[in-house]
Structures are given as structure tokens and as C-alpha cells.
Design a protein around this motif. Structure first.
Motif: not given
Ligand SMILES: C[S@@+](CC[C@H](N)C(=O)[O-])C[C@H]1O[C@@H](n2cnc3c(N)ncnc32)[C@H](O)[C@@H]1O
Length: 205
Positions: A46-47, A65-67, A95-97, A115-117
Motif C-alpha cells: 500500500g505504498c 525498497i519496493v512498493g 494485490d497483497i491478497t 498507517n492502518n492500511t
């Protein structure tokens, strides 16, 4: 539904956020800079427009770093912002899911979800499972009771959103996805080491 990129881009506009959200964002970054070992590889889930990646890279140029994000518009802004800051930051649409999408990523020393992502992702279990597979340590920062109903109203307004209902820890937003805040018990159930932040907890799994 509001275009997600038009909402999420405000999450990292520190000068416009309520003081407590700004303080939380800054505290997260300071904690992370202290915790990450030298020359580590880092994935941020969630960058968005890359503000955090750029901030981290400025403070810790040694990090690789990779976003990732699901919004191509935000990733395009992230690449532009990194270019303007004369930085080389990698971003991927992912999509992380979705396990198949995550399978295309390398393995990292750290996975960050700040940040509550996590509270914006409906398939929380899928996100947690994939994050655990993608890195040696997973650092998740979420909002809790300190993110009061009153503060939530002010915060979501700065993102251009209006709260329709609040049921326990879930905020239903007009023309947008719902967002969750977390109880301490829930964060404890993930089994990590917990540090308090101004608006909730940073959990290291
Ligand atoms: C709260 S904002 C991120 C805050 C921020 N970039 C920071 O560093 O503090 C949440 C971000 O997560 C992204 N997102 C939502 N669901 C996602 C998913 N399933 N996989 C990856 N990113 C996702 C959104 O597009 C949005 O940019």
C-alpha cells in the motif's frame, strides 16, 4: 464509489492531516528507521504515491525498497515523485491478497504495512498470510481506540470522505469501502511483539 486514488493520495499529505494522524505517521517512520537492519530489502504494502518510500529512502539510503499497490494511478505518481526526488524506487502493481500476484515478488527482509492500511483491505486473513510468506519480519501498524470516533470524522474528512455509520470498530464510508480499526486483543492474536504508537499499535511478526 469515489476513485480510490483521489482518496488515498491524501493519506500522506502530512501538513493537511489532523495533528494526531501526522504524529502517528512520523512515529511509524522513526520506529521503522531504528528497527530495520543495514542494507535490508523492504516491501511496503500500500505504498500509494510513494511519499513514505521516499521519506524512508531519504533517511535510510542503504535500504532496497519496493512498493506495491492496487492503484496504477498512485503507482504512476509514485514513480514521478521518486524521479523528482532523484531516487530510484521500484513499484509494482500487486494485490497483497492474491497469492498468484504475490508469487511474482521476491522474498524480503521486511514487509511493511503502515498507517492502518490493513484496515482498508477486506480480505485481512489473505493479506496477513501473504505478508508472512513474503518476508522474514512483517511490521504492521494499525489504528486502535486512540483513533476515536471524533478523530475518525475529522481524519476521513481530510481524505474527502464522510462516515455513514460506525459499528464497533468498523467505519462505513459514503461512496467508499469500509475501514476498520483494531482492538488490542485482535492485534495480540497475530502473535507478534507490540509497540504502542500515538494512534494504535505497531506489531512485529
Ligand atoms: C492508508 S493508504 C496507505 C498509506 C501510506 N501510503 C503510508 O505509507 O502510510 C492504503 C493504500 O493501500 C492500498 N491498497 C488497498 N488494498 C490493497 C491491496 N489489497 N493490496 C495492495 N495495496 C492495497 C490502497 O490503494 C492505498 O494506496
Amino acid at each position: 464509489m469515489k476513485p480510490p486514488a483521489s482518496v488515498y493520495t491524501h493519506c500522506d499529505e502530512l501538513d493537511k492531516l489532523p495533528v494526531k494522524n501526522r504524529k502517528n505517521w512520523i512515529t511509524e517512520s522513526s520506529l521503522i528507521c531504528t528497527l530495520l537492519k543495514p542494507n535490508a530489502s523492504v516491501l511496503q504494502v500500500g505504498c500509494a504515491n510513494g511519499s513514505r518510500l521516499i521519506d524512508l529512502k531519504q533517511k535510510r539510503p542503504d535500504l532496497h525498497i519496493v512498493g506495491i499497490d492496487i492503484e496504477e494511478d498512485l503507482l504512476s505518481d509514485a514513480r514521478e515523485n521518486a524521479k523528482n526526488a532523484a531516487m530510484n524506487i521500484e513499484t509494482r502493481l500487486c494485490d497483497i491478497t492474491v497469492p498468484e500476484a504475490c508469487a511474482g515478488l521476491e522474498y524480503f527482509d521486511y514487509v511493511l504495512c503502515l498507517n492502518n492500511t490493513l484496515g482498508y483491505i477486506p480480505d485481512e486473513e489473505g493479506a496477513l498470510a501473504n505478508m508472512r510468506l513474503l518476508g522474514t519480519q512483517v511490521l504492521i501498524s494499525v489504528y486502535s481506540d486512540q483513533f476515536s470516533d471524533e478523530l475518525a470524522r475529522e481524519y476521513f474528512q481530510t481524505l474527502g470522505l464522510e462516515i455513514q455509520t460506525i459499528e464497533k470498530n468498523r467505519f462505513t464510508l459514503k461512496d467508499f469501502t469500509s475501514v476498520k480499526r483494531y482492538s488490542l486483543a485482535e492485534v495480540e492474536s497475530w502473535g507478534g511483539e507490540i509497540t504502542e504508537t500515538p494512534l494504535g499499535y505497531l506489531c512485529i511478526l
